[in-house]
Design a protein around this motif. Structure first.
Motif, mmCIF file in Angstrom:
data_model
loop_
_atom_site.group_PDB
_atom_site.id
_atom_site.type_symbol
_atom_site.label_atom_id
_atom_site.label_comp_id
_atom_site.label_asym_id
_atom_site.label_seq_id
_atom_site.Cartn_x
_atom_site.Cartn_y
_atom_site.Cartn_z
ATOM 1 N N ASP A 27 4.197 7.298 7.470
ATOM 2 C CA ASP A 27 4.937 7.732 6.026
ATOM 3 C C ASP A 27 5.816 6.537 5.922
ATOM 4 O OD1 ASP A 27 4.964 9.443 3.766
ATOM 5 O OD2 ASP A 27 7.110 9.226 4.180
ATOM 6 N N ALA A 31 5.710 3.541 3.420
ATOM 7 C CA ALA A 31 6.789 3.338 2.109
ATOM 8 C C ALA A 31 7.494 2.069 2.189
ATOM 9 C CB ALA A 31 7.927 4.366 2.615
ATOM 10 N N GLU A 34 5.543 -0.253 -0.273
ATOM 11 C CA GLU A 34 5.878 -0.092 -1.621
ATOM 12 C C GLU A 34 7.342 -0.567 -2.079
ATOM 13 O OE1 GLU A 34 4.995 3.992 -3.593
ATOM 14 O OE2 GLU A 34 5.020 4.501 -1.492
ATOM 15 N N GLN A 35 8.120 -0.314 -0.768
ATOM 16 C CA GLN A 35 9.729 -0.818 -1.252
ATOM 17 C C GLN A 35 9.913 -2.342 -1.203
ATOM 18 O OE1 GLN A 35 11.020 1.764 1.843
ATOM 19 N NE2 GLN A 35 12.785 2.258 0.653
ATOM 20 N N SER A 83 -1.614 9.529 2.664
ATOM 21 C CA SER A 83 -2.499 8.623 1.820
ATOM 22 C C SER A 83 -1.835 8.781 0.153
ATOM 23 C CB SER A 83 -3.877 9.073 1.653
ATOM 24 O OG SER A 83 -4.421 8.662 3.166
ATOM 25 N N ASN A 84 -1.614 10.107 -0.173
ATOM 26 C CA ASN A 84 -1.205 10.323 -1.414
ATOM 27 C C ASN A 84 0.433 9.991 -1.883
ATOM 28 O OD1 ASN A 84 -3.671 10.828 -2.381
ATOM 29 N ND2 ASN A 84 -3.434 13.054 -1.686
ATOM 30 N N ALA A 85 1.173 9.931 -0.811
ATOM 31 C CA ALA A 85 2.675 9.712 -0.983
ATOM 32 C C ALA A 85 2.861 8.242 -1.689
ATOM 33 C CB ALA A 85 3.244 9.700 0.449
ATOM 34 N N ARG A 86 3.966 8.634 -2.424
ATOM 35 C CA ARG A 86 4.473 7.213 -3.199
ATOM 36 C C ARG A 86 5.921 7.495 -3.202
ATOM 37 N NH1 ARG A 86 0.034 6.550 -2.386
ATOM 38 N NH2 ARG A 86 -1.829 5.556 -3.977
ATOM 39 N N LEU A 87 6.605 6.614 -3.809
ATOM 40 C CA LEU A 87 7.911 6.514 -3.955
ATOM 41 C C LEU A 87 8.676 7.383 -4.623
ATOM 42 C CD1 LEU A 87 9.944 4.231 -2.821
ATOM 43 C CD2 LEU A 87 10.217 3.530 -5.179
ATOM 44 N N HIS A 90 8.135 10.755 -0.455
ATOM 45 C CA HIS A 90 8.000 10.363 0.835
ATOM 46 C C HIS A 90 8.939 11.283 1.875
ATOM 47 C CE1 HIS A 90 5.531 6.708 0.744
ATOM 48 N NE2 HIS A 90 5.926 6.127 -0.162
ATOM 49 N N ASN A 96 12.460 6.449 -0.037
ATOM 50 C CA ASN A 96 12.463 6.906 -1.487
ATOM 51 C C ASN A 96 13.448 6.241 -2.467
ATOM 52 O OD1 ASN A 96 10.224 8.796 -1.398
ATOM 53 N ND2 ASN A 96 11.847 10.268 -0.473
#
Length: 234
Positions: A27, A31, A34-35, A83-87, A90, A96
């Motif tokens: 995770d 993450a 995304e960051q 798989s479904n985690a987003r900012l 997390h 986050n």
């Protein structure tokens, strides 16, 4: 403890601890994708954009290698959650937070990704051989991230702005390590992950990091802040 070469050899009482460690790390890696991603186009120079591209590629590869390792444990719910985690959702609070400026990117890489590297150097001695092997393979790439960020810190012109970013991210990197090592200490020792206490591990990271910051021309950071993050390891 003898080496555990496959999931089938892992004692039942250690399975959940291993899954939690791998999930948290996967995770964290995803993450960071995304960051960092906005900085593929917003980084200030061509070289820095190339660096961010490597960061994103490396972290994405690390994340999915860890997910593939989780598949061997037959934990579909855990994999779906990753798989479904987003900012914003997390598992670690530090995962986050967006990186608003280039100083954030550099400080985050040196401190937070650096804390992740510190963790990998401990995991490489894990008695669960697939995780040990994977951690060992990830270390070299993570070290290249830290090397770049350290050079950026050393050469950065606006030391005051960078010090502000360092002051923000340092205690969050420390808190990340607190949360990572909040698992069953007996299980961690049984997995040969560390024979040190959590405080010894974290104090080692703090001391080493502050020494490196001083070499780069920055002040030591007072990391002892009341940052209470609610992390639930399921």
């Amino acid at each position: 403890m003898q080496k555990l070469r496959s999931v089938k050899e892992v004692p039942q009482d250690l399975t959940n601890t291993l899954v939690n460690i791998i999930e948290l790390r996967a995770d964290f890696e995803l993450a960071m994708v995304e960051q960092y991603s906005p900085w593929l186009v917003n980084a200030p120079t061509v070289d820095s954009r190339l660096f961010v591209a490597k960061l994103v590629s490396d972290e994405l590869n690390h994340g999915w290698q860890l997910v593939r390792l989780l598949e061997e444990f037959k934990v579909k719910d855990v994999i779906e959650r990753i798989s479904n985690a987003r900012l914003g959702i997390h598992k670690l609070e530090v995962s986050n937070l967006p990186l608003f400026n280039w100083e954030d990117v550099i400080a985050f890489t040196f401190l937070v990704d650096g804390a992740g590297l510190y963790q990998l150097k401990i995991l490489k001695d894990c008695s669960f051989e697939p995780l040990s092997t994977l951690a060992s393979s990830m270390i070299k790439e993570e070290e290249s991230h830290i090397f770049f960020s350290q050079n950026e810190l050393r050469n950065y012109q606006n030391k005051n702005r960078m010090q502000g970013a360092i002051n923000f991210w340092f205690p969050r990197a420390v808190e990340m390590l607190h949360m990572t090592w909040s698992l069953n200490e007996t299980h961690l020792r049984d997995l040969n992950i560390s024979d040190l206490t959590k405080n010894d591990l974290i104090n080692g990271y703090i001391k080493t990091t502050n020494e490196e910051l001083k070499k780069c021309g920055y002040n030591e950071v007072n990391y002892d802040k009341a940052l209470h993050y609610n992390v639930v390891l399921k």
